[in-house]
Write an enzyme that holds these catalytic residues in place. Structure first.
Site, PDB file in Angstrom:
ATOM      1  N   ASP A 183       4.549   1.660  -7.840  1.00  0.00           N
ATOM      2  CA  ASP A 183       4.019   0.652  -7.164  1.00  0.00           C
ATOM      3  C   ASP A 183       4.615  -0.545  -8.142  1.00  0.00           C
ATOM      4  O   ASP A 183       3.543  -1.092  -9.282  1.00  0.00           O
ATOM      5  CB  ASP A 183       3.210   0.273  -6.260  1.00  0.00           C
ATOM      6  CG  ASP A 183       2.229  -0.614  -6.436  1.00  0.00           C
ATOM      7  OD1 ASP A 183       3.702  -1.971  -5.816  1.00  0.00           O
ATOM      8  OD2 ASP A 183       1.358  -1.395  -5.143  1.00  0.00           O
ATOM      9  N   HIS A 185       4.011  -3.612  -7.517  1.00  0.00           N
ATOM     10  CA  HIS A 185       3.536  -5.030  -7.206  1.00  0.00           C
ATOM     11  C   HIS A 185       3.513  -5.955  -8.462  1.00  0.00           C
ATOM     12  O   HIS A 185       2.967  -6.151  -9.681  1.00  0.00           O
ATOM     13  CB  HIS A 185       2.432  -4.498  -6.109  1.00  0.00           C
ATOM     14  CG  HIS A 185       1.525  -4.021  -7.089  1.00  0.00           C
ATOM     15  ND1 HIS A 185       0.926  -4.480  -8.701  1.00  0.00           N
ATOM     16  CD2 HIS A 185       1.247  -2.830  -7.639  1.00  0.00           C
ATOM     17  CE1 HIS A 185      -0.258  -3.573  -8.887  1.00  0.00           C
ATOM     18  NE2 HIS A 185      -0.226  -2.393  -8.717  1.00  0.00           N
ATOM     19  N   GLU A 211       7.259   1.520  -4.005  1.00  0.00           N
ATOM     20  CA  GLU A 211       7.153   0.162  -2.925  1.00  0.00           C
ATOM     21  C   GLU A 211       6.554  -1.424  -3.662  1.00  0.00           C
ATOM     22  O   GLU A 211       6.840  -1.735  -5.000  1.00  0.00           O
ATOM     23  CB  GLU A 211       5.358   0.845  -3.193  1.00  0.00           C
ATOM     24  CG  GLU A 211       4.294  -0.498  -2.485  1.00  0.00           C
ATOM     25  CD  GLU A 211       2.533   0.416  -2.590  1.00  0.00           C
ATOM     26  OE1 GLU A 211       1.874   0.149  -2.441  1.00  0.00           O
ATOM     27  OE2 GLU A 211       2.911   1.962  -2.621  1.00  0.00           O
ATOM     28  N   GLU A 237       1.709  -3.480   2.873  1.00  0.00           N
ATOM     29  CA  GLU A 237      -0.021  -3.855   2.670  1.00  0.00           C
ATOM     30  C   GLU A 237      -0.586  -5.181   2.855  1.00  0.00           C
ATOM     31  O   GLU A 237      -1.450  -5.735   3.696  1.00  0.00           O
ATOM     32  CB  GLU A 237      -0.368  -2.750   1.650  1.00  0.00           C
ATOM     33  CG  GLU A 237       0.136  -3.745   0.397  1.00  0.00           C
ATOM     34  CD  GLU A 237      -0.282  -3.589  -1.164  1.00  0.00           C
ATOM     35  OE1 GLU A 237      -1.316  -3.750  -1.521  1.00  0.00           O
ATOM     36  OE2 GLU A 237       0.391  -2.788  -1.201  1.00  0.00           O
ATOM     37  N   HIS A 287      -2.147   1.795   3.495  1.00  0.00           N
ATOM     38  CA  HIS A 287      -2.193   1.008   2.308  1.00  0.00           C
ATOM     39  C   HIS A 287      -4.084   0.887   1.909  1.00  0.00           C
ATOM     40  O   HIS A 287      -4.351   0.900   4.140  1.00  0.00           O
ATOM     41  CB  HIS A 287      -1.803  -0.547   1.719  1.00  0.00           C
ATOM     42  CG  HIS A 287      -2.894  -1.005   0.429  1.00  0.00           C
ATOM     43  ND1 HIS A 287      -4.004  -1.684   0.822  1.00  0.00           N
ATOM     44  CD2 HIS A 287      -2.494  -0.701  -0.340  1.00  0.00           C
ATOM     45  CE1 HIS A 287      -4.155  -2.165   0.063  1.00  0.00           C
ATOM     46  NE2 HIS A 287      -3.065  -1.544  -1.371  1.00  0.00           N
TER      47      HIS A 287
END
Length: 397
Positions: A183, A185, A211, A237, A287
């Site tokens: 991820d 993010h 992700e 998400e 998620h």
């Protein structure tokens, strides 16, 4: 049967710790869990969970409650549409409105299952599978090997600091026995150009997915990444409803769609998102990284009933109190969870235990400077998106 009221249960999800600055104690972290119960005149109660800024969502629920009192709780789609229209004047439905509707919708499905004496998955078309595979989080070799020893067959690491080196380290540690996802993010999210470079570097590791490589509102940027590298992409998400997920799915910008079980708009919307994704051969991996155990139950029912279910995110070792919140606790064996068999969702919360952990704030704070996710010298700027500085060092590590 008529709805008579909605009750909310907001809690801080984390252990207390001593603090001389906030006597007698202050709680670690900023994560909150928000549960609700819908009561009816026939004594049947439904339970749900909401995410998407829980402290604010609680206010939204109290605003929506008078709209639902006196309604038949079994007419779920009708009530969903009624809530959506009522909130339309506030603007496009975001994760706060989606979170409020999610908990209410989830509780309505719970009531309907109890009325008919069947699990929610039966209402969704029946069961395709008895167990749901899970993945958990690991950012160190020790964490990854611990998951492997427990029989969990997939993990996800995170962060924009040295992502390739982290993936390489974890792949070497666990071998081919575990799937690995990452991820990316933010903040700070990478620009599409930098994300393309990183994702190309990750190609040889045959990841389960990459992700959120860029900011979620830069949907068009996913096309650039898709064209630049052959790696499964995952996102979704932070969006709510089929309308929030539509572009990612219809333009096939991702391989895995990840609506949040607590803020996507409820089981009603999750089922529709799954069907839309199925038409594009996109897999579903809800998620749930910050969610509590009621939303986890809802995800189990959904994933049991849809053909394109991939895997469920689960963090069961983040806080010992998690298992005390829910009755019964989900049954995990190795790398999967058993699908519930009781009518409705098949779970309830311990209201007295929840009340022992009142909310103390619900805003995320920036990571520590030592995490090295910001370019050197920019930590104090708190940037949302950032081009990499020191590019030769970052990309050649």
């Amino acid at each position: 049967m008529k709805i008579t009221g909605i009750r909310t249960f907001l809690m801080h999800a984390g252990p207390p710790r001593p603090s001389k600055w906030a006597p007698p104690q202050k709680r670690e972290g900023t994560r909150n869990w928000l549960f609700l119960k819908i009561d009816t005149d026939e004594g049947i109660t439904g339970i749900g969970e909401c995410s998407g800024w829980p402290r604010v969502v609680e206010t939204a629920i109290k605003d929506l409650a008078p709209l639902l009192v006196g309604e038949d709780p079994t007419h779920i789609e009708k009530l969903w549409q009624k809530m959506a229209i009522a909130m339309m004047g506030h603007g496009m439905l975001g994760t706060v409105g989606g979170g409020a509707m999610t908990g209410i919708d989830m509780a309505l499905w719970d009531i309907k299952g109890k009325v008919l004496g069947v699990p929610v998955w039966n209402l969704l078309g029946g069961k395709l599978r008895d167990r749901i595979p899970i993945y958990s989080h690991a950012n160190t070799v020790e964490q990854a090997l611990s998951l492997k020893a427990r029989g969990i067959k997939a993990l996800k690491c995170s962060g924009v600091s040295d992502p390739v080196r982290k993936v390489d380290m974890l792949c070497e540690a666990v071998g081919d026995d575990m799937d690995i996802a990452i991820d990316l993010h933010g903040p700070p999210w990478m620009t599409p150009a930098d994300a393309c470079r990183v994702v190309r570097r990750l190609e040889p590791y045959e990841l389960l997915w990459v992700e959120d490589p860029i900011a979620p509102d830069n949907v068009e940027g996913y096309r650039r990444i898709r064209d630049a590298a052959h790696v499964p992409l995952a996102a979704g998400e932070r969006a709510a409803t089929i309308f929030g997920e539509r572009q990612l799915i219809e333009e096939e910008l991702v391989d895995v769609i990840q609506p949040d079980t607590g803020r996507a708009g409820g089981i009603t919307q999750m089922k529709k998102i799954a069907a839309m994704a199925e038409a594009h051969h996109i897999q579903m991996a809800p998620h749930s990284g910050s969610l509590g155990p009621v939303a986890e139950y809802a995800a189990l029912h959904l994933l049991a009933a849809i053909p394109n279910a991939l895997v469920l995110e689960r963090i069961d070792d983040d806080w010992d109190g998690r298992s005390s919140v829910i009755v019964p606790h989900p049954v995990q064996e190795g790398g999967s969870l058993a699908v519930p068999e009781a009518p409705g969702l098949g779970c309830d919360i311990d209201e007295e235990f929840v009340a022992r952990f009142p909310s103390e704030g619900n805003l995320s704070v920036p990571v520590e400077e030592s995490a090295n996710v910001y370019a050197p010298g920019t930590y104090g700027e708190r940037l949302y998106v950032q081009t990499r500085l020191s590019r030769r060092h970052y990309f050649n590590t």
